[in-house]
Enzyme design. Structure first.
Site, PDB file in Angstrom:
ATOM      1  CG  ASP A   6      45.509  47.163  45.321  1.00  0.00           C
ATOM      2  OD1 ASP A   6      45.016  46.672  44.180  1.00  0.00           O
ATOM      3  OD2 ASP A   6      45.658  48.576  45.544  1.00  0.00           O
TER       4      ASP A   6
ATOM      5  CG  ASP B 146      45.571  53.170  43.602  1.00  0.00           C
ATOM      6  OD1 ASP B 146      46.361  52.280  44.246  1.00  0.00           O
ATOM      7  OD2 ASP B 146      44.237  52.701  43.426  1.00  0.00           O
TER       8      ASP B 146
HETATM    9  C1  DX5 Z   1      42.845  51.809  47.635  1.00  0.00           C
HETATM   10  C2  DX5 Z   1      43.195  50.857  46.475  1.00  0.00           C
HETATM   11  C3  DX5 Z   1      42.176  51.095  45.435  1.00  0.00           C
HETATM   12  C4  DX5 Z   1      42.519  50.117  44.253  1.00  0.00           C
HETATM   13  C5  DX5 Z   1      41.823  50.506  43.041  1.00  0.00           C
HETATM   14  O1  DX5 Z   1      43.618  51.290  48.832  1.00  0.00           O
HETATM   15  O2  DX5 Z   1      44.440  51.051  46.061  1.00  0.00           O
HETATM   16  O3  DX5 Z   1      42.454  52.239  44.958  1.00  0.00           O
HETATM   17  O4  DX5 Z   1      43.737  49.884  44.082  1.00  0.00           O
HETATM   18  O5  DX5 Z   1      40.470  50.715  43.288  1.00  0.00           O
HETATM   19  P1  DX5 Z   1      39.529  51.332  42.367  1.00  0.00           P
HETATM   20  O6  DX5 Z   1      39.861  51.457  41.059  1.00  0.00           O
HETATM   21  O7  DX5 Z   1      38.218  50.450  42.484  1.00  0.00           O
HETATM   22  O8  DX5 Z   1      38.997  52.737  43.089  1.00  0.00           O
END
Ligand code: DX5
Length: 210
Positions: free
Chosen positions: A33, A170
């Site tokens: 990320d 995501d």
């Molecule tokens: C947001 C990130 C999150 C991450 C996943 O910018 O991209 O979505 O990847 O986070 P969780 O699975 O904890 O929501």
């Protein structure tokens, strides 16, 4: 089969290699990320940090950055197999096409991401050319947010129009929301907190995969 891409944003950065090793046997991709503090309010990490990760998983760079074209070379150099940029950061069709070809020239596949409020029509110009569409189910920038079910309609519509497209989701993906995402047509799921904060990471991944 649904591809599972744990997101390292939720991992313990002080033990990143061990964190990746703990999930590597059970999944296929690893999502990086990348946040620049401009396109999204948060600042996460760049290629120098990701370069330290040794894994057989496919490295998936999710570029939440204002100038994704500036990042392709370095993320290709660390071996990313997929690189996704945001439609909101690259508005012109020509720029999108140029970016996709520069990504593909590195041997990686090219993905385009849509924030929750961005309609599918925003990518009508390139949707039949990209390798992957990422439908965000949270506002990008932070892990641990709640899943936004309203984006499922976009996934359903995209899957109906493009039966063979890789559709990634995501944000807030966990054992409860993953079945909704899969049913809507997502075949690639990113999860951070639901995996790295789980008591049993293997079990969490298996339940998210379904
Ligand atoms: C947001 C990130 C999150 C991450 C996943 O910018 O991209 O979505 O990847 O986070 P969780 O699975 O904890 O929501």
């Amino acid at each position: 089969m649904t591809i599972i891409a744990p997101s390292i944003l939720a991992a313990d950065f002080g033990h990143l290699q061990d964190e990746v090793a703990s999930i590597e046997p059970y999944c296929e991709w690893l999502q990086l990320d990348v946040m620049d503090g401009h396109f999204v309010p948060n600042l996460s990490f760049g290629a120098p940090v990701c370069k330290c990760i040794k894994t057989k998983l496919l490295l998936d760079a999710h570029l939440m950055v204002a100038n994704p074209a500036d990042r392709i070379t370095e993320f290709a150099a660390i071996g990313c197999g997929n690189i996704t940029f945001h439609a909101e950061a690259v508005q012109s069709t020509n720029d999108r096409r140029a970016l996709m070809s520069s990504i593909r020239a590195t041997g990686a596949t090219a993905g385009i991401a849509l924030n929750p409020a961005t309609p599918l029509s925003a990518i009508d110009d390139v949707v039949s050319e990209v390798d992957l569409v990422l439908i965000m189910s949270v506002e990008p920038g932070f892990g641990g947010q709640s899943f936004m079910p309203e984006v499922l309609e976009k996934v359903k519509e995209l899957r109906a129009r493009h039966p063979d497209l890789m559709i990634q989701m995501d944000g807030g993906i966990d054992t409860k929301t993953a079945p909704l995402a899969r049913k809507a047509g997502a075949n690639n799921l990113v999860a951070g907190s639901a995996i790295f904060k789980a008591k049993n990471r293997k079990e969490a991944i298996e339940m998210i995969r379904g």
